[in-house]
Motif scaffolding. Structure first.
Motif, PDB file in Angstrom:
ATOM      1  N   ARG A   1      -6.678   4.141  -7.687  1.00  0.00           N
ATOM      2  CA  ARG A   1      -6.705   3.702  -6.268  1.00  0.00           C
ATOM      3  C   ARG A   1      -7.000   2.208  -6.114  1.00  0.00           C
ATOM      4  NH1 ARG A   1      -4.646   8.302  -3.781  1.00  0.00           N
ATOM      5  NH2 ARG A   1      -5.876  10.092  -4.318  1.00  0.00           N
ATOM      6  N   GLY A   2      -6.712   1.433  -7.146  1.00  0.00           N
ATOM      7  CA  GLY A   2      -6.928  -0.018  -7.055  1.00  0.00           C
ATOM      8  C   GLY A   2      -8.174  -0.488  -7.771  1.00  0.00           C
TER       9      GLY A   2
ATOM     10  N   THR B   1      -3.674   0.296  -1.331  1.00  0.00           N
ATOM     11  CA  THR B   1      -3.813   1.296  -2.398  1.00  0.00           C
ATOM     12  C   THR B   1      -2.518   1.353  -3.208  1.00  0.00           C
ATOM     13  OG1 THR B   1      -5.314   2.547  -1.015  1.00  0.00           O
ATOM     14  CG2 THR B   1      -4.326   3.714  -2.878  1.00  0.00           C
TER      15      THR B   1
ATOM     16  N   CYS C   1     -12.183  -0.136  -1.994  1.00  0.00           N
ATOM     17  CA  CYS C   1     -11.028   0.694  -2.345  1.00  0.00           C
ATOM     18  C   CYS C   1     -11.285   2.130  -1.890  1.00  0.00           C
ATOM     19  CB  CYS C   1     -10.755   0.660  -3.849  1.00  0.00           C
ATOM     20  SG  CYS C   1     -12.110   1.239  -4.871  1.00  0.00           S
TER      21      CYS C   1
ATOM     22  N   CYS D   1       0.842  -1.192   0.000  1.00  0.00           N
ATOM     23  CA  CYS D   1       0.000   0.000   0.000  1.00  0.00           C
ATOM     24  C   CYS D   1       0.880   1.247   0.000  1.00  0.00           C
ATOM     25  CB  CYS D   1      -0.889  -0.019   1.255  1.00  0.00           C
ATOM     26  SG  CYS D   1      -2.020   1.377   1.386  1.00  0.00           S
TER      27      CYS D   1
ATOM     28  N   LEU E   1      -9.139  -4.408  -9.038  1.00  0.00           N
ATOM     29  CA  LEU E   1     -10.336  -5.040  -8.467  1.00  0.00           C
ATOM     30  C   LEU E   1     -11.299  -5.455  -9.572  1.00  0.00           C
ATOM     31  CD1 LEU E   1     -10.898  -2.656  -5.418  1.00  0.00           C
ATOM     32  CD2 LEU E   1     -10.255  -5.072  -5.298  1.00  0.00           C
TER      33      LEU E   1
ATOM     34  N   THR F   1     -10.559  -6.756  -0.918  1.00  0.00           N
ATOM     35  CA  THR F   1     -10.021  -5.445  -0.586  1.00  0.00           C
ATOM     36  C   THR F   1      -8.641  -5.327  -1.220  1.00  0.00           C
ATOM     37  OG1 THR F   1      -9.718  -3.851   1.206  1.00  0.00           O
ATOM     38  CG2 THR F   1      -8.925  -6.080   1.620  1.00  0.00           C
ATOM     39  N   THR F   2      -8.034  -4.180  -1.108  1.00  0.00           N
ATOM     40  CA  THR F   2      -6.689  -4.038  -1.654  1.00  0.00           C
ATOM     41  C   THR F   2      -5.943  -2.923  -0.931  1.00  0.00           C
ATOM     42  OG1 THR F   2      -5.383  -3.691  -3.662  1.00  0.00           O
ATOM     43  CG2 THR F   2      -7.415  -2.407  -3.504  1.00  0.00           C
TER      44      THR F   2
END
Ligand code: SF4
Length: 371
Positions: free
Chosen positions: A183-184, A177, A207, A122, A188, A174-175
């Motif tokens: 922002r991902g 960033t 995200c 991240c 996703l 989820t991820t």
């Protein structure tokens, strides 16, 4: 004690386990809430802290499970009833063709949720001055319990197995960033598309608000059924103190993004995680929840639980009375506006294991029981 109050107490104080190996493995490190174990009480599966400092001194004790997987729970020596533990999922026993254990790609949350952190790195986690003080996204990676980047093909393979072997009913992606303005959202969308091509499984993606609201339609078209964009704290001073990097995205920008996302995903299918106990007052949290529910966003309010090894590891959990004073009125507000966990297609609001909120909802709707 009513079930929702017992859940508040367990999530504030944690529990001591006579047999720490009971049930599925507990979560340690990773993105979002951690150091918990899933426990089923009165038909509700909830995540209860077991590895935190308060849990080691909790008045609640769970005995070793019997042959049927049931354990007695007591408070200060007084037996309150029985709890059980979701079993270790079968898909944990499998590995990909190139030797990656499925459990390093995705894990079971609650009773029937498959959860993954697509990117375990991240931009906010690079330095202590930017990192979200509650987050442990790098800890499970450093400990070798996960891999840095889960490919779409890996996620599809594990999701199919988790549905077929363990009856998983929805998935949370989820991820961390990544660098870049989306922002991902792109990663996703690619991941959701691969999972949907392999198995019919409702998916929530999570995200930060992307730069371009067109990403909401792209993620939806790729197969995401629900979206989480997590405020975590609701006032700018608390956000700046607790999450100095992420707070650069203002509450105002989150609200713009919510307004754009709800028409795409539908009322109640966009949610936000709010951690109570970080400094926002009850009134400040309820005020923001009032604004969120008016526009159709589900505010998933959970008690803050400190994670070992993070800057907030010694921060206290909110009291059960504080949680009760928020979740009671909040559940009434949400029902009045037609927002119910049971109607959410996928994700944390549907799972509900990290908060007593859905139990308050059930009580308010007359569907709950008392223990
Ligand atoms: S509420 Fe979300 S983070 Fe908590 S156990 Fe369920 S899926 Fe996981």
């Amino acid at each position: 004690m009513p079930t929702e109050r017992l859940i508040n107490e367990l999530q504030s104080y944690g529990v001591r386990l006579v047999d720490p190996r009971a049930g599925a493995d507990s979560r340690r490190g990773g993105a979002g809430p951690s150091d918990h174990k899933a426990i089923t009480i009165d038909g509700m599966t909830v995540m209860v802290p077991v590895h935190t400092a308060p849990a080691f001194e909790s008045p609640y004790l769970v005995e070793k499970p019997d042959a049927y997987g049931r354990s007695r729970i007591s408070r200060d020596g007084l037996v309150l009833g029985e709890v059980s533990f979701p079993l270790q999922p079968k898909f944990y026993g499998l590995s990909t063709a190139d030797g990656v254990p499925y459990s390093k790609i995705a894990v079971l949350h609650g009773r029937d949720v498959l959860a993954t952190t697509v990117l375990q790195t991240c931009i906010r986690y690079q330095s202590r001055t930017k990192t979200c003080q509650f987050c442990a996204i790098g800890q499970s990676l450093a400990a070798g319990r996960t891999i840095a980047h889960k490919t779409p093909a890996q996620l599809a393979e594990v999701a199919k197995a988790a549905v077929e072997l363990d009856g998983v009913r929805h998935m949370v992606m989820t991820t961390g960033t990544p660098p870049g303005k989306d922002r991902g959202a792109k990663i996703l969308a690619e991941s959701a598309a691969a999972v949907k091509a392999a198995v019919d499984l409702p998916i929530q993606v999570q995200c930060e608000p992307p730069d371009d609201d067109a990403w909401f339609a792209r993620m939806s078209e790729a197969g995401a059924d629900a979206l989480g964009m997590h405020l975590e704290a609701v006032t700018e001073p608390v956000r700046a103190r607790i999450m100095p990097g992420k707070a650069q995205v203002s509450v105002a920008r989150y609200f713009e993004a919510f307004e754009a996302a709800v028409p795409v995903f539908g009322r109640g299918q966009v949610s936000t995680y709010i951690l109570a106990g970080l400094g926002d007052t009850r009134e400040e949290i309820l005020d923001v929840c009032d604004r969120l529910t008016r526009i159709g966003v589900y505010p998933f309010v959970v008690p803050f639980v400190p994670i070992s090894g993070t800057p907030l590891e010694s921060h206290p959990t909110p009291s059960p009375a504080f949680m009760n004073a928020i979740l009671g009125p909040l559940s009434g507000m949400m029902i009045a506006r037609g927002l119910k966990a049971i109607d959410v297609k996928a994700g944390c609001a549907k799972c509900g294991a990290c908060s007593a909120l859905s139990t308050y909802e059930r009580q308010a709707l007359g569907q709950g029981g008392c223990s």
